[in-house]
Motif scaffolding. Structure first.
Motif, PDB file in Angstrom:
ATOM      1  N   SER A 126      29.793  46.571  38.695  1.00  0.00           N
ATOM      2  CA  SER A 126      30.348  46.901  37.414  1.00  0.00           C
ATOM      3  C   SER A 126      31.473  48.079  37.774  1.00  0.00           C
ATOM      4  O   SER A 126      31.191  48.965  38.314  1.00  0.00           O
ATOM      5  CB  SER A 126      29.158  47.505  36.388  1.00  0.00           C
ATOM      6  OG  SER A 126      29.964  47.953  35.362  1.00  0.00           O
ATOM      7  N   GLY A 127      32.633  47.676  37.132  1.00  0.00           N
ATOM      8  CA  GLY A 127      33.679  48.688  37.509  1.00  0.00           C
ATOM      9  C   GLY A 127      34.527  48.167  38.456  1.00  0.00           C
ATOM     10  O   GLY A 127      35.591  48.756  38.660  1.00  0.00           O
ATOM     11  N   GLY A 128      34.331  47.151  38.921  1.00  0.00           N
ATOM     12  CA  GLY A 128      35.041  46.763  40.172  1.00  0.00           C
ATOM     13  C   GLY A 128      36.149  45.863  39.578  1.00  0.00           C
ATOM     14  O   GLY A 128      36.302  45.527  38.452  1.00  0.00           O
ATOM     15  N   SER A 129      36.843  45.184  40.502  1.00  0.00           N
ATOM     16  CA  SER A 129      37.823  44.483  40.379  1.00  0.00           C
ATOM     17  C   SER A 129      37.785  42.878  41.045  1.00  0.00           C
ATOM     18  O   SER A 129      37.205  43.005  42.266  1.00  0.00           O
ATOM     19  CB  SER A 129      39.089  45.087  40.841  1.00  0.00           C
ATOM     20  OG  SER A 129      39.478  46.171  40.029  1.00  0.00           O
ATOM     21  N   LEU A 130      38.282  42.040  40.419  1.00  0.00           N
ATOM     22  CA  LEU A 130      38.388  40.530  41.169  1.00  0.00           C
ATOM     23  C   LEU A 130      39.895  40.002  40.825  1.00  0.00           C
ATOM     24  O   LEU A 130      40.449  40.402  39.737  1.00  0.00           O
ATOM     25  CB  LEU A 130      37.281  39.729  40.836  1.00  0.00           C
ATOM     26  CG  LEU A 130      36.099  39.865  41.341  1.00  0.00           C
ATOM     27  CD1 LEU A 130      34.978  38.596  40.641  1.00  0.00           C
ATOM     28  CD2 LEU A 130      36.005  39.520  42.888  1.00  0.00           C
ATOM     29  N   ARG A 131      40.239  39.164  41.713  1.00  0.00           N
ATOM     30  CA  ARG A 131      41.642  38.464  41.454  1.00  0.00           C
ATOM     31  C   ARG A 131      41.187  37.017  41.380  1.00  0.00           C
ATOM     32  O   ARG A 131      40.746  36.278  42.694  1.00  0.00           O
ATOM     33  CB  ARG A 131      42.697  38.902  42.189  1.00  0.00           C
ATOM     34  CG  ARG A 131      44.079  38.072  41.793  1.00  0.00           C
ATOM     35  CD  ARG A 131      45.008  38.673  42.634  1.00  0.00           C
ATOM     36  NE  ARG A 131      46.350  38.072  42.266  1.00  0.00           N
ATOM     37  CZ  ARG A 131      47.299  38.636  41.446  1.00  0.00           C
ATOM     38  NH1 ARG A 131      46.910  39.571  40.823  1.00  0.00           N
ATOM     39  NH2 ARG A 131      48.456  38.031  41.303  1.00  0.00           N
ATOM     40  N   LEU A 132      41.481  36.321  40.546  1.00  0.00           N
ATOM     41  CA  LEU A 132      41.386  34.641  40.398  1.00  0.00           C
ATOM     42  C   LEU A 132      42.718  34.142  40.637  1.00  0.00           C
ATOM     43  O   LEU A 132      43.616  34.796  39.996  1.00  0.00           O
ATOM     44  CB  LEU A 132      40.671  34.418  39.034  1.00  0.00           C
ATOM     45  CG  LEU A 132      39.242  34.786  38.634  1.00  0.00           C
ATOM     46  CD1 LEU A 132      38.756  34.280  37.379  1.00  0.00           C
ATOM     47  CD2 LEU A 132      38.276  34.856  39.809  1.00  0.00           C
ATOM     48  N   SER A 133      42.748  33.114  41.357  1.00  0.00           N
ATOM     49  CA  SER A 133      44.090  32.190  41.361  1.00  0.00           C
ATOM     50  C   SER A 133      43.692  30.681  41.069  1.00  0.00           C
ATOM     51  O   SER A 133      42.690  30.421  41.180  1.00  0.00           O
ATOM     52  CB  SER A 133      44.433  32.502  42.725  1.00  0.00           C
ATOM     53  OG  SER A 133      44.918  33.598  43.075  1.00  0.00           O
ATOM     54  N   CYS A 134      44.683  30.260  40.587  1.00  0.00           N
ATOM     55  CA  CYS A 134      44.825  28.790  40.326  1.00  0.00           C
ATOM     56  C   CYS A 134      46.030  28.111  40.588  1.00  0.00           C
ATOM     57  O   CYS A 134      46.905  28.617  40.415  1.00  0.00           O
ATOM     58  CB  CYS A 134      44.392  28.610  38.763  1.00  0.00           C
ATOM     59  SG  CYS A 134      44.631  26.952  38.196  1.00  0.00           S
ATOM     60  N   ALA A 135      45.647  26.913  41.235  1.00  0.00           N
ATOM     61  CA  ALA A 135      47.076  26.335  41.791  1.00  0.00           C
ATOM     62  C   ALA A 135      47.062  24.785  41.271  1.00  0.00           C
ATOM     63  O   ALA A 135      45.931  24.125  41.365  1.00  0.00           O
ATOM     64  CB  ALA A 135      47.273  26.213  43.210  1.00  0.00           C
ATOM     65  N   ALA A 136      48.358  24.395  40.641  1.00  0.00           N
ATOM     66  CA  ALA A 136      48.379  23.048  40.361  1.00  0.00           C
ATOM     67  C   ALA A 136      49.112  22.382  41.391  1.00  0.00           C
ATOM     68  O   ALA A 136      49.899  22.614  42.008  1.00  0.00           O
ATOM     69  CB  ALA A 136      49.165  22.918  38.946  1.00  0.00           C
ATOM     70  N   SER A 137      48.494  20.901  41.511  1.00  0.00           N
ATOM     71  CA  SER A 137      48.938  20.034  42.378  1.00  0.00           C
ATOM     72  C   SER A 137      49.204  18.664  42.031  1.00  0.00           C
ATOM     73  O   SER A 137      48.452  18.265  40.873  1.00  0.00           O
ATOM     74  CB  SER A 137      48.104  19.917  43.736  1.00  0.00           C
ATOM     75  OG  SER A 137      46.715  19.435  43.441  1.00  0.00           O
ATOM     76  N   GLY A 138      49.987  17.701  42.555  1.00  0.00           N
ATOM     77  CA  GLY A 138      50.045  16.407  41.982  1.00  0.00           C
ATOM     78  C   GLY A 138      51.629  16.287  41.566  1.00  0.00           C
ATOM     79  O   GLY A 138      52.595  17.098  41.964  1.00  0.00           O
ATOM     80  N   ILE A 139      51.881  15.275  40.740  1.00  0.00           N
ATOM     81  CA  ILE A 139      53.356  15.008  40.584  1.00  0.00           C
ATOM     82  C   ILE A 139      53.592  15.623  39.321  1.00  0.00           C
ATOM     83  O   ILE A 139      53.081  14.940  38.339  1.00  0.00           O
ATOM     84  CB  ILE A 139      53.643  13.372  40.360  1.00  0.00           C
ATOM     85  CG1 ILE A 139      53.463  12.748  41.730  1.00  0.00           C
ATOM     86  CG2 ILE A 139      55.180  13.135  39.861  1.00  0.00           C
ATOM     87  CD1 ILE A 139      53.411  11.275  41.864  1.00  0.00           C
ATOM     88  N   SER A 171      40.441  29.770  42.558  1.00  0.00           N
ATOM     89  CA  SER A 171      39.806  30.466  43.734  1.00  0.00           C
ATOM     90  C   SER A 171      39.593  31.638  43.443  1.00  0.00           C
ATOM     91  O   SER A 171      40.325  32.384  42.516  1.00  0.00           O
ATOM     92  CB  SER A 171      40.432  30.154  45.256  1.00  0.00           C
ATOM     93  OG  SER A 171      41.758  30.820  44.766  1.00  0.00           O
ATOM     94  N   GLY A 172      38.666  32.521  44.085  1.00  0.00           N
ATOM     95  CA  GLY A 172      38.553  33.916  43.998  1.00  0.00           C
ATOM     96  C   GLY A 172      37.512  34.599  43.291  1.00  0.00           C
ATOM     97  O   GLY A 172      37.284  35.829  43.052  1.00  0.00           O
ATOM     98  N   GLY A 173      36.740  33.714  42.732  1.00  0.00           N
ATOM     99  CA  GLY A 173      35.261  34.412  41.966  1.00  0.00           C
ATOM    100  C   GLY A 173      34.256  34.701  43.076  1.00  0.00           C
ATOM    101  O   GLY A 173      34.577  34.840  44.179  1.00  0.00           O
ATOM    102  N   GLY A 174      33.288  35.403  42.723  1.00  0.00           N
ATOM    103  CA  GLY A 174      32.386  35.884  43.204  1.00  0.00           C
ATOM    104  C   GLY A 174      31.360  37.078  42.565  1.00  0.00           C
ATOM    105  O   GLY A 174      31.500  37.070  41.311  1.00  0.00           O
ATOM    106  N   LEU A 175      30.799  37.963  43.428  1.00  0.00           N
ATOM    107  CA  LEU A 175      30.108  38.784  42.810  1.00  0.00           C
ATOM    108  C   LEU A 175      30.716  40.392  43.137  1.00  0.00           C
ATOM    109  O   LEU A 175      31.106  40.346  44.146  1.00  0.00           O
ATOM    110  CB  LEU A 175      28.569  38.803  43.568  1.00  0.00           C
ATOM    111  CG  LEU A 175      27.843  39.936  43.244  1.00  0.00           C
ATOM    112  CD1 LEU A 175      27.090  39.724  41.629  1.00  0.00           C
ATOM    113  CD2 LEU A 175      26.433  39.778  44.213  1.00  0.00           C
ATOM    114  N   VAL A 176      30.748  41.108  41.805  1.00  0.00           N
ATOM    115  CA  VAL A 176      31.319  42.299  42.156  1.00  0.00           C
ATOM    116  C   VAL A 176      30.428  43.318  41.236  1.00  0.00           C
ATOM    117  O   VAL A 176      29.704  42.831  40.324  1.00  0.00           O
ATOM    118  CB  VAL A 176      32.721  42.384  41.561  1.00  0.00           C
ATOM    119  CG1 VAL A 176      32.553  42.058  39.962  1.00  0.00           C
ATOM    120  CG2 VAL A 176      33.390  43.423  41.818  1.00  0.00           C
TER     121      VAL A 176
END
Length: 123
Positions: free
Chosen positions: A14-27, A7-12
């Motif tokens: 130049s010079g800006g910031s973004l934060r991507l996150s990733c969650a693992a699920s399951g056993i 999650s966390g992608g998008g349009l920004v």
């Protein structure tokens, strides 16, 4: 089945910031290296950053000093803080993790990938 969801992608701008996150699920029994890769149109997928279970990090030269990878082992998440973004950072970003988990009834280690999230930097 072990899954990675970004999650966390998008349009920004130049010079800006973004934060991507990733969650693992399951056993999941253990997660070893976690990382982020990216693929720009017409180019091969490339490693952006990787972090070991102990917190050791490595970065592509093109993002050193601008991107920071981090993880929360308890939450089974990995994040990528991206600062000073430029047009060359435009790509689909993929989360990746080396996971010991249960897959279709068997326990094994597997190289897992998320579905990808688009990051677009406008100049």
């Amino acid at each position: 089945q072990v899954q990675l969801v970004e999650s966390g992608g998008g349009l920004v701008q130049s010079g800006g910031s973004l934060r991507l996150s990733c969650a693992a699920s399951g056993i999941i029994f253990s997660i070893y290296n976690m990382g982020w890769h990216r693929q720009a149109p017409g180019k091969q997928r490339e490693l952006v950053a990787v972090i070991s279970s102990g917190g050791n990090t490595n970065y592509a030269d093109s993002v050193k000093g601008r991107f920071t990878i981090s993880r929360d082992n308890a939450k089974k998440t990995v994040s990528l803080q991206m600062n000073s973004l430029n047009a060359e950072d435009t790509a689909v970003y993929y989360c990746n993790a080396d996971v010991l988990g249960r897959y279709s009834g068997s326990v094994r280690r597997n190289d897992c990938w998320g579905q990808g999230t688009q990051v677009t930097v406008s100049s």
